[in-house]
Design an enzyme around this catalytic site. Structure first.
Site, PDB file in Angstrom:
ATOM      1  N   SER A  64       0.744  -1.225   0.002  1.00 50.95           N
ATOM      2  CA  SER A  64       0.029  -0.114  -0.194  1.00 50.95           C
ATOM      3  C   SER A  64       0.809   1.244   0.049  1.00 50.95           C
ATOM      4  O   SER A  64       1.666   1.626  -1.163  1.00 50.95           O
ATOM      5  CB  SER A  64      -0.865  -0.132   1.151  1.00 50.95           C
ATOM      6  OG  SER A  64      -1.818   0.988   1.244  1.00 50.95           O
ATOM      7  N   ASP A 276      -3.304   6.338  -3.035  1.00 52.97           N
ATOM      8  CA  ASP A 276      -1.948   5.721  -2.466  1.00 52.97           C
ATOM      9  C   ASP A 276      -1.457   4.831  -3.466  1.00 52.97           C
ATOM     10  O   ASP A 276      -1.866   4.384  -4.428  1.00 52.97           O
ATOM     11  CB  ASP A 276      -2.215   5.135  -1.101  1.00 52.97           C
ATOM     12  CG  ASP A 276      -3.219   3.904  -1.043  1.00 52.97           C
ATOM     13  OD1 ASP A 276      -3.771   3.587  -2.253  1.00 52.97           O
ATOM     14  OD2 ASP A 276      -3.120   2.898  -0.105  1.00 52.97           O
ATOM     15  N   ASP A 278      -1.630   1.370  -3.803  1.00 54.78           N
ATOM     16  CA  ASP A 278      -2.392   0.376  -4.371  1.00 54.78           C
ATOM     17  C   ASP A 278      -3.817   0.588  -4.465  1.00 54.78           C
ATOM     18  O   ASP A 278      -4.672  -0.160  -4.818  1.00 54.78           O
ATOM     19  CB  ASP A 278      -2.280  -0.884  -3.463  1.00 54.78           C
ATOM     20  CG  ASP A 278      -2.975  -0.639  -1.877  1.00 54.78           C
ATOM     21  OD1 ASP A 278      -3.081   0.583  -1.508  1.00 54.78           O
ATOM     22  OD2 ASP A 278      -3.418  -1.572  -1.379  1.00 54.78           O
ATOM     23  N   ASP A 280      -6.375   2.215  -3.024  1.00 56.13           N
ATOM     24  CA  ASP A 280      -7.531   2.022  -2.300  1.00 56.13           C
ATOM     25  C   ASP A 280      -7.868   3.185  -1.427  1.00 56.13           C
ATOM     26  O   ASP A 280      -8.737   3.167  -0.804  1.00 56.13           O
ATOM     27  CB  ASP A 280      -7.611   0.499  -1.393  1.00 56.13           C
ATOM     28  CG  ASP A 280      -6.263   0.474  -0.376  1.00 56.13           C
ATOM     29  OD1 ASP A 280      -5.665   1.598  -0.390  1.00 56.13           O
ATOM     30  OD2 ASP A 280      -6.160  -0.730  -0.011  1.00 56.13           O
ATOM     31  N   GLU A 370     -12.277   5.996   6.577  1.00 54.76           N
ATOM     32  CA  GLU A 370     -11.311   6.539   7.336  1.00 54.76           C
ATOM     33  C   GLU A 370     -10.759   7.969   6.874  1.00 54.76           C
ATOM     34  O   GLU A 370     -11.009   8.135   5.692  1.00 54.76           O
ATOM     35  CB  GLU A 370     -10.047   5.718   7.249  1.00 54.76           C
ATOM     36  CG  GLU A 370     -10.294   4.108   7.768  1.00 54.76           C
ATOM     37  CD  GLU A 370      -9.308   3.255   8.231  1.00 54.76           C
ATOM     38  OE1 GLU A 370      -8.973   2.751   9.223  1.00 54.76           O
ATOM     39  OE2 GLU A 370      -8.452   3.180   7.119  1.00 54.76           O
ATOM     40  N   ALA A 371     -10.411   8.599   7.900  1.00 52.91           N
ATOM     41  CA  ALA A 371      -9.885   9.975   7.472  1.00 52.91           C
ATOM     42  C   ALA A 371      -9.026  10.013   6.477  1.00 52.91           C
ATOM     43  O   ALA A 371      -9.042  10.869   5.695  1.00 52.91           O
ATOM     44  CB  ALA A 371      -9.594  10.656   8.842  1.00 52.91           C
ATOM     45  N   ARG A 496      -2.723   5.284  20.155  1.00 46.35           N
ATOM     46  CA  ARG A 496      -2.816   3.939  19.934  1.00 46.35           C
ATOM     47  C   ARG A 496      -1.623   3.157  19.540  1.00 46.35           C
ATOM     48  O   ARG A 496      -0.922   3.832  18.676  1.00 46.35           O
ATOM     49  CB  ARG A 496      -3.906   3.470  19.123  1.00 46.35           C
ATOM     50  CG  ARG A 496      -4.108   4.154  17.912  1.00 46.35           C
ATOM     51  CD  ARG A 496      -5.210   3.598  17.072  1.00 46.35           C
ATOM     52  NE  ARG A 496      -5.169   2.476  16.190  1.00 46.35           N
ATOM     53  CZ  ARG A 496      -4.547   2.490  15.304  1.00 46.35           C
ATOM     54  NH1 ARG A 496      -3.666   3.538  14.670  1.00 46.35           N
ATOM     55  NH2 ARG A 496      -4.312   1.184  14.718  1.00 46.35           N
ATOM     56  N   SER A 498       0.263   1.336  16.509  1.00 41.11           N
ATOM     57  CA  SER A 498      -0.071   1.026  14.896  1.00 41.11           C
ATOM     58  C   SER A 498      -0.060  -0.100  14.875  1.00 41.11           C
ATOM     59  O   SER A 498       0.530  -1.267  15.488  1.00 41.11           O
ATOM     60  CB  SER A 498       1.310   1.854  14.099  1.00 41.11           C
ATOM     61  OG  SER A 498       1.094   1.218  12.881  1.00 41.11           O
ATOM     62  N   GLY A 499      -0.908  -0.803  13.801  1.00 39.12           N
ATOM     63  CA  GLY A 499      -1.159  -2.152  13.541  1.00 39.12           C
ATOM     64  C   GLY A 499      -0.193  -2.693  12.403  1.00 39.12           C
ATOM     65  O   GLY A 499      -0.033  -3.479  11.961  1.00 39.12           O
TER      66      GLY A 499
HETATM   67  P1  NG1 Z   1      -2.175   1.593  11.671  1.00 42.58           P
HETATM   68  O1  NG1 Z   1      -0.663   1.863  11.273  1.00 42.58           O
HETATM   69  O2  NG1 Z   1      -2.581   0.576  12.386  1.00 42.58           O
HETATM   70  O3  NG1 Z   1      -2.518   3.216  12.216  1.00 42.58           O
HETATM   71  C1  NG1 Z   1      -2.754   2.532   9.060  1.00 42.58           C
HETATM   72  C2  NG1 Z   1      -3.987   3.419   8.900  1.00 42.58           C
HETATM   73  C3  NG1 Z   1      -5.335   2.787   9.193  1.00 42.58           C
HETATM   74  C4  NG1 Z   1      -5.225   1.797   7.814  1.00 42.58           C
HETATM   75  C5  NG1 Z   1      -4.046   0.662   7.895  1.00 42.58           C
HETATM   76  C6  NG1 Z   1      -3.983  -0.055   7.007  1.00 42.58           C
HETATM   77  C7  NG1 Z   1      -4.149   5.789  10.006  1.00 42.58           C
HETATM   78  C8  NG1 Z   1      -4.013   6.436  11.317  1.00 42.58           C
HETATM   79  N1  NG1 Z   1      -3.904   4.314  10.121  1.00 42.58           N
HETATM   80  O4  NG1 Z   1      -3.186   1.695  10.226  1.00 42.58           O
HETATM   81  O5  NG1 Z   1      -6.122   3.745   9.132  1.00 42.58           O
HETATM   82  O6  NG1 Z   1      -5.383   2.205   6.793  1.00 42.58           O
HETATM   83  O7  NG1 Z   1      -2.862   1.561   8.175  1.00 42.58           O
HETATM   84  O8  NG1 Z   1      -3.600   0.371   5.500  1.00 42.58           O
HETATM   85  O9  NG1 Z   1      -4.218   6.160   8.773  1.00 42.58           O
HETATM   86 ZN    ZN Z   2      -3.636   1.214   0.198  1.00 41.70          ZN
END
Ligand code: NG1
Ligand code: ZN
Length: 542
Positions: A64, A276, A278, A280, A370-371, A496, A498-499
């Site tokens: 992405s 972005d 990819d 999406d 999402e924002a 939070r 990040s994932g």
């Molecule tokens: P993380 O890294 O968990 O904040 C980010 C984006 C998510 C989502 C994912 C997947 C922000 C703040 N976070 O996640 O909204 O798009 O990547 O691509 O934009």
């Molecule tokens: Zn993407």
């Protein structure tokens, strides 16, 4: 299962010892050189998932908006959705199994998930334009082949296009043809029909500059271009012929730096957007006559779309319920506007589109964004049937509104958030409503905000509740945030883990940019001190 063959082929995609990865909100994502074994194993897993669901499963190779050196992979479930949570766990186990344990772990998964190994399997594969993607997608194919799964390699695709292909194949072509032509035809037909309803489509609405992040979006928008050229002329920038993927460009860059991408020459009041890497996500923006940059993010996109849908519903006199789903990153002004001015119910979920998608399924019409510009609109099956029926039964103006709703259903990629389809919907709405980009922007004023990253030793020490708006651990951090927030007007802040990156994200908004910046900085310091920050403490200024 031929365990000998699996062992033998796996050795050609051996896992580096000790490497641990997790299937997160966006699948696996890390440096491309660490992903070969993950790709092979996701090929294996996709075959199991396909056998279990008796459906076609998708595998997308992309990272992405991450830098070009990274890559990633995610599986796409039968109806184009994200992988089911229990299979995310299987994916993590399989990816992390040491080389010698891998065949056993694979067997365990097939037993646990009650997979009928005799069942046929079919996997479709897509990839973005990263230099590493071609080889990595070949490793996915190796995994599929070892387990004797059938596959179709689509090659270069946007992530939402792969979701679309999976959805089409599992609904026997009813949704559309599972080809690029099918995708372009479906979207362009709905777009053309919808824009035809406009009284005037003056030239001022008809051209758009698109920053393609030097990614796959450029190739795929080019393919779409001639289907829509009567209604919309798109000028592609950062099309990958020169620059580096996502480098100083793309939706993520524009959103997080709140400035135009490199390579975009903007005249005052000219409508521009960024995809972005990819395709999406999409965000819009423009420069006003004083040269000030205005960002129109996912929140404002959701607002434009839901107000349009509400008007159409009012016109046809049908009481279908509509809900908007956001995350904690949604600008406070957008939530207030939706609830208080538009009287639309708004819900907040955890970050990551799968959470928003899930919530949006509860409504007849669920608008989720999402924002950062990742989102779509979901229509329930019942709503879709009802609308199609009304488009036949109703008369005059009402019929026209129902037909427009029907076009909107076809235009949105119901399988996933899609920059191309979102762009077409937005362009159609602006044309139909005769809105300029400034008028759209003026729906409400964003509260000044700032997002920051903090490095900590272990980001998992931070746990949250209330859709990530409140910290539970470490103790004292939420109290510290509360005290800081109290010092500013119209303020809000949350943190939070990040994932997708090894960092903690900090978000703050307040009555002025200076205050939002200062609050974000103060919260970053609290995170650094209370959650095990590493390196230099966060410095003020950006
Ligand atoms: P993380 O890294 O968990 O904040 C980010 C984006 C998510 C989502 C994912 C997947 C922000 C703040 N976070 O996640 O909204 O798009 O990547 O691509 O934009
Ligand atoms: Zn993407």
């Amino acid at each position: 299962m031929d365990l000998d063959a699996i062992t033998k082929y796996s050795a050609l995609h051996a896992k580096p010892n000790g490497l641990v990865l997790q299937y997160g909100t966006a699948g696996f994502r890390t440096k491309a050189e660490h992903l070969d074994h993950v790709m092979f194993r996701m090929g294996l897993l996709a075959v199991l998932r396909s056998k279990q669901t008796k459906s076609t499963i998708g595998v997308m190779v992309t990272a992405s908006h991450n830098p070009e050196e990274d890559n990633g992979v995610k599986l796409v479930d039968p109806l184009g959705e994200m992988l089911a949570p229990s299979w995310e766990e299987h994916a993590t186990c399989l990816a992390n199994a040491e080389e010698q344990d891998m065949p056993r772990v694979l067997m365990d998964i097939s037993v646990k998930a009650a997979v009928n190994l005799q069942q046929d399997a079919f996997v479709v594969i897509g990839r973005d334009t990263r230099p590493s993607s071609e080889k990595l997608s070949q490793s996915v194919i190796d995994g599929v082949t070892v387990l004797e799964g059938q596959f179709h390699d689509y090659g270069l695709l946007t992530t939402p296009q792969l979701h679309y292909m999976v959805y089409c194949r599992n609904t026997s072509g009813q949704y559309g043809k599972a080809t690029i032509e099918g995708y372009c035809q479906k979207l362009s037909k709905a777009f053309t029909e919808l824009t035809k309803q406009a009284f005037c489509s003056g030239d001022e609405y008809r051209s758009l500059k698109v920053d393609c992040a030097n990614g796959i979006g450029a190739l795929k928008l080019r393919e779409m271009e001639h289907y829509i050229s009567q209604e919309l002329s798109v000028q592609l920038l950062n099309d990958g012929t020169k620059g580096k993927l996502n480098h100083l460009c793309g939706a993520d860059f524009v959103k997080s730096h709140q400035k135009p991408p490199q390579g975009m020459e903007m005249k005052p009041n000219e409508r521009c957007c960024s995809f972005d890497g990819d395709a999406d996500r999409i965000v819009y923006y423009y420069l006003d006559v004083d040269g000030h940059f205005h960002l129109i993010d996912g929140d404002k996109i959701a607002t434009l779309i839901s107000s349009f849908l509400k008007e159409l519903l009012l016109e046809i006199g049908e009481s279908l319920n509509i809900g908007v789903v956001q995350t904690a990153y949604a600008n406070g002004s957008s939530t207030r506007y939706l609830e208080e001015v538009m009287k639309v119910p708004v819900y907040c979920t955890k970050t990551g589109v799968k959470h928003l998608h899930h919530k949006a399924q509860e409504f007849d019409i669920g608008v989720y964004f999402e924002a950062n510009g990742h989102g779509t609109v979901l229509f329930s099956k019942a709503a879709e049937i009802r609308i199609k029926q009304l488009a036949k039964e109703l008369e005059d103006k009402k019929r026209k509104a129902a037909k427009m709703l029907e076009n909107v259903i076809d235009l949105f990629n119901q399988a996933a958030g899609d920059a191309i389809s979102d762009m077409l919907v937005i362009e159609a709405i602006l044309t139909l409503k005769g809105l300029t980009v400034q008028q759209w922007d003026a729906l409400y004023m964003d509260l000044p905000n700032r997002q920051l990253k903090v490095k900590v030793a272990d980001r998992q020490v931070i746990s949250t509740t209330d859709a990530e708006r409140q910290v539970v651990t470490p103790p004292g951090l939420q109290e510290a945030i509360n005290d800081l927030v109290k010092k500013y007007k119209l303020s809000r802040a949350f943190v939070r883990p990040s994932g997708t990156e090894d960092i903690v994200r900090v978000y703050a908004e307040a009555d002025s940019q200076e205050n939002a910046d200062s609050l974000a900085h103060a919260v970053s310091l609290a995170v650094f001190q209370l959650a095990g920050g590493v390196g230099e403490p966060p410095q003020p200024g950006f």
